[in-house]
Design an enzyme around this catalytic site. Sequence first.
Site, PDB file in Angstrom:
ATOM      1  CB  THR A  72      -2.053  -4.357   5.056  1.00 38.84           C
ATOM      2  OG1 THR A  72      -1.487  -5.819   3.955  1.00 38.84           O
ATOM      3  CG2 THR A  72      -0.586  -3.603   4.880  1.00 38.84           C
ATOM      4  CG  ASN A 148      -0.221 -15.838   2.861  1.00 39.63           C
ATOM      5  OD1 ASN A 148       0.564 -16.360   4.370  1.00 39.63           O
ATOM      6  ND2 ASN A 148       0.491 -15.502   1.978  1.00 39.63           N
ATOM      7  CB  SER A 196      -8.723  -9.058   4.230  1.00 45.26           C
ATOM      8  OG  SER A 196      -8.565  -8.162   3.050  1.00 45.26           O
ATOM      9  CB  ALA A 197     -14.276  -7.513   2.476  1.00 43.21           C
ATOM     10  CG  HIS A 198      -9.415  -8.103  -1.209  1.00 43.55           C
ATOM     11  ND1 HIS A 198      -8.692  -9.144  -1.698  1.00 43.55           N
ATOM     12  CD2 HIS A 198      -8.323  -8.130  -0.108  1.00 43.55           C
ATOM     13  CE1 HIS A 198      -7.772  -8.847  -0.990  1.00 43.55           C
ATOM     14  NE2 HIS A 198      -7.454  -8.265  -0.067  1.00 43.55           N
ATOM     15  CB  CYS A 322       1.514  -8.480  -0.550  1.00 41.12           C
ATOM     16  SG  CYS A 322       0.111  -8.728   0.474  1.00 41.12           S
TER      17      CYS A 322
END
Length: 377
Positions: A72, A148, A196-198, A322
């Site tokens: 983000t 996504n 984004s790692a997660h 989100c």
Amino acid sequence: MTTIYLDYASTTPLLPEVAEAMRPFWAENFGNPASAHQFGRKARRAVEDARELIAQLLGAYPDEVIFTSGATEANNWAIQGLVPHSAGVLIVSPLEHPSVAEPVQYLTRRGHRLHQLRATREGFIDLADPFLDSLLKADLATVMLVNNETGVVQPVRELVRRLEGRVRFFHGDAVQAVGKMPVHFHDLGVTTLSLSAHKFHGPRGIGALLVRRGTPLQPLFLGGHQQMGKRPGTEPVPLIVGMAKALELAEKQRESRWAHVLDLRTLFLKHLEKQAGPIHVNGCLENSIPYLVNVSFPGCAGDLLLARLDLAGVACSTGSACSSGSLLPSPVLRAMNLPDDLLKSAIRFSFSHVTSEPEVVAAAERVAEAVAALRTG
Ligand code: PMP
């Protein structure tokens, strides 16, 4: 009854190997990478090793990898930092995540002009849009690599080639692509790329923006010299180490993970078709990553189905986490021009290499029961 988690596009659990790689950096090696003493030097080495590894795995130079708090922030930074303060021209796909779509909207409120690309029914940005040939000049075009909500892989490289020389900067949101399919920053031709790692079994709260050497990107934050002053703030060493480890594992196992998840998606859809039909898969399955699939169940309201599935022990979502909480149908599916009954009954199921075959078979059974109850009720 154990709950089956099929919402890995939303977030993923940390792998034990990743937790282990991070462990020493919470307490033993707790130094601040900006400190000149031994503690600091150890931390700095860990950060720079991670930066080098991530750069190598994603086809970038190490000094092009800038750590952020997640995607983000990376998306906001790219969009707000690349576009000049005077009136600019922005091109955006209608399929973007809110962390791209909303900063773009913010810039248009401040006087920038916007052209929204078209989407096809199959979930691609529409390369047949006559606008692409008629465009004279724009400042920024932003298009995600993988959607996504549908998993559809977007023709980013083709778009960049097509608009080269007429668009100054390109931003790619690669959050759902990195760790799942090959991503090569320099080959793509984009100016900036977010990750984004997660989303690939790394820790939450860490991501990166890859920034081409020489790009005049304005920092979003001021007040420190860290990361060459581009993104000041003390680097979260354990999270950075964890992201590099998670990406290394994902890249090492990329092909075997993909093959396993593809089998899972095939099995899941086969069971859904048999037990919960009629179903409709949204987006072009042949050009999607297998990690997520968007399915409509005509005759069911998506939000009611989601609530029933939660009670029945299946965790999934109606779209992006989100934008959940919103009662409006997904802007992504709307841009694809889906008819109302498909739009309102769409559910996103997403898988991981840690998902098992019995889990997807049991989940399909629970979905079928919930769908039957809603269709008869
Ligand atoms: N872009 C896409 C395509 C995403 O799926 C997400 C996560 N939902 C984000 C950006 C935001 O990432 P983060 O959670 O790291 O802020």
